[in-house]
Design a protein around this motif. Structure first.
Motif, short mmCIF file in Angstrom:
data_model
loop_
_atom_site.label_atom_id
_atom_site.label_comp_id
_atom_site.label_asym_id
_atom_site.label_seq_id
_atom_site.Cartn_x
_atom_site.Cartn_y
_atom_site.Cartn_z
N SER A 1 7.07 74.94 -4.70
CA SER A 1 5.62 75.00 -4.53
C SER A 1 5.11 73.81 -3.73
O SER A 1 4.29 73.97 -2.81
CB SER A 1 4.91 75.04 -5.88
OG SER A 1 5.14 76.27 -6.52
N ARG A 2 5.60 72.63 -4.04
CA ARG A 2 5.16 71.42 -3.32
C ARG A 2 5.57 71.46 -1.85
O ARG A 2 4.77 71.16 -0.96
CB ARG A 2 5.70 70.17 -4.01
CG ARG A 2 5.00 69.85 -5.32
CD ARG A 2 5.44 68.52 -5.89
NE ARG A 2 6.82 68.52 -6.34
CZ ARG A 2 7.26 69.02 -7.50
NH1 ARG A 2 6.40 69.56 -8.35
NH2 ARG A 2 8.53 68.96 -7.82
N LEU A 3 6.82 71.82 -1.57
CA LEU A 3 7.28 71.87 -0.18
C LEU A 3 6.58 72.97 0.60
O LEU A 3 6.23 72.78 1.77
CB LEU A 3 8.80 72.08 -0.13
CG LEU A 3 9.65 70.88 -0.52
CD1 LEU A 3 11.13 71.26 -0.53
CD2 LEU A 3 9.41 69.71 0.40
N TYR A 4 6.37 74.13 -0.05
CA TYR A 4 5.70 75.22 0.64
C TYR A 4 4.25 74.83 0.97
O TYR A 4 3.79 75.07 2.08
CB TYR A 4 5.73 76.49 -0.22
CG TYR A 4 5.14 77.68 0.50
CD1 TYR A 4 5.90 78.40 1.41
CD2 TYR A 4 3.83 78.06 0.28
CE1 TYR A 4 5.36 79.47 2.09
CE2 TYR A 4 3.28 79.12 0.96
CZ TYR A 4 4.04 79.83 1.86
OH TYR A 4 3.50 80.89 2.54
N GLU A 5 3.57 74.22 0.02
CA GLU A 5 2.18 73.80 0.26
C GLU A 5 2.13 72.73 1.37
O GLU A 5 1.25 72.77 2.23
CB GLU A 5 1.54 73.27 -1.01
CG GLU A 5 0.08 72.92 -0.84
CD GLU A 5 -0.60 72.50 -2.12
OE1 GLU A 5 -1.84 72.31 -2.08
OE2 GLU A 5 0.06 72.35 -3.16
N ILE B 1 1.14 78.05 -4.02
CA ILE B 1 1.64 79.13 -4.86
C ILE B 1 1.98 78.51 -6.20
O ILE B 1 2.72 77.53 -6.28
CB ILE B 1 2.86 79.83 -4.24
CG1 ILE B 1 2.44 80.53 -2.93
CG2 ILE B 1 3.48 80.82 -5.22
CD1 ILE B 1 3.53 81.27 -2.23
N ASP B 2 1.42 79.06 -7.26
CA ASP B 2 1.60 78.53 -8.61
C ASP B 2 3.09 78.55 -8.99
O ASP B 2 3.74 79.59 -8.92
CB ASP B 2 0.79 79.35 -9.61
CG ASP B 2 0.87 78.76 -11.00
OD1 ASP B 2 1.83 79.11 -11.72
OD2 ASP B 2 -0.01 77.96 -11.35
N ALA B 3 3.60 77.41 -9.41
CA ALA B 3 5.02 77.29 -9.75
C ALA B 3 5.41 78.11 -10.97
O ALA B 3 6.55 78.54 -11.09
CB ALA B 3 5.37 75.82 -9.98
N HIS B 4 4.48 78.34 -11.88
CA HIS B 4 4.82 79.01 -13.13
C HIS B 4 4.69 80.53 -13.06
O HIS B 4 5.42 81.23 -13.73
CB HIS B 4 3.95 78.49 -14.28
CG HIS B 4 4.17 77.04 -14.54
ND1 HIS B 4 5.30 76.56 -15.16
CD2 HIS B 4 3.42 75.96 -14.22
CE1 HIS B 4 5.23 75.25 -15.23
NE2 HIS B 4 4.10 74.85 -14.66
N TYR B 5 3.79 81.02 -12.26
CA TYR B 5 3.53 82.46 -12.26
C TYR B 5 3.58 83.10 -10.89
O TYR B 5 3.59 84.32 -10.78
CB TYR B 5 2.16 82.75 -12.88
CG TYR B 5 2.01 82.17 -14.25
CD1 TYR B 5 2.69 82.73 -15.32
CD2 TYR B 5 1.21 81.06 -14.48
CE1 TYR B 5 2.58 82.20 -16.59
CE2 TYR B 5 1.09 80.52 -15.75
CZ TYR B 5 1.77 81.10 -16.79
OH TYR B 5 1.65 80.57 -18.04
N GLY B 6 3.61 82.31 -9.83
CA GLY B 6 3.39 82.87 -8.51
C GLY B 6 4.61 83.18 -7.66
O GLY B 6 4.47 83.78 -6.61
N TRP B 7 5.81 82.79 -8.09
CA TRP B 7 6.95 82.94 -7.19
C TRP B 7 7.73 84.24 -7.34
O TRP B 7 8.48 84.62 -6.44
CB TRP B 7 7.91 81.76 -7.32
CG TRP B 7 7.42 80.59 -6.54
CD1 TRP B 7 7.01 79.38 -7.04
CD2 TRP B 7 7.26 80.49 -5.13
NE1 TRP B 7 6.60 78.55 -6.02
CE2 TRP B 7 6.75 79.22 -4.83
CE3 TRP B 7 7.48 81.38 -4.07
CZ2 TRP B 7 6.46 78.80 -3.53
CZ3 TRP B 7 7.20 80.96 -2.78
CH2 TRP B 7 6.71 79.69 -2.53
N THR B 8 7.61 84.95 -8.45
CA THR B 8 8.43 86.15 -8.63
C THR B 8 8.20 87.18 -7.53
O THR B 8 9.16 87.59 -6.87
CB THR B 8 8.23 86.76 -10.03
OG1 THR B 8 8.62 85.80 -11.00
CG2 THR B 8 9.06 88.02 -10.20
#
Length: 87
Positions: free
Chosen positions: A28-32, A39-46
């Motif tokens: 999430s940090r690198l993408y942002e 993109i939320d690390a807990h719910y947004g990557w699936t």
């Protein structure tokens, strides 16, 4: 907002070259930092990682989504291993 799969793939390809997994939070940090989009690390990557699997298959690229792991379990998320339908 639809993720930029070429940026996502580039981030994961760089990690693969060093044989280093990355946590969802790290991704999430690198993408942002690369896109300005969070993109939320807990719910947004699936969904993006599952679509990345399809994106890789369409382009005949290795499925690098396996490099993304949980900080707590050091394993991929529950969706890992589910194959997309686009080949």
């Amino acid at each position: 907002m639809e993720p930029d799969y070429s940026v996502l793939y580039r981030i994961l390809r760089q990690r693969a070259a060093r044989a280093e997994p990355i946590t969802y939070g790290g991704l999430s940090r690198l993408y942002e930092a690369s896109t300005g989009n969070k993109i939320d690390a807990h719910y947004g990557w699936t969904p993006p990682l599952m679509e990345l699997l399809n994106w890789c298959a369409r382009k005949r690229l290795p499925p690098l989504y396996a490099l993304v792991i949980s900080e707590h379990t050091a394993t991929p998320g529950s969706g890992f291993g589910v194959r997309g339908g686009t080949h």
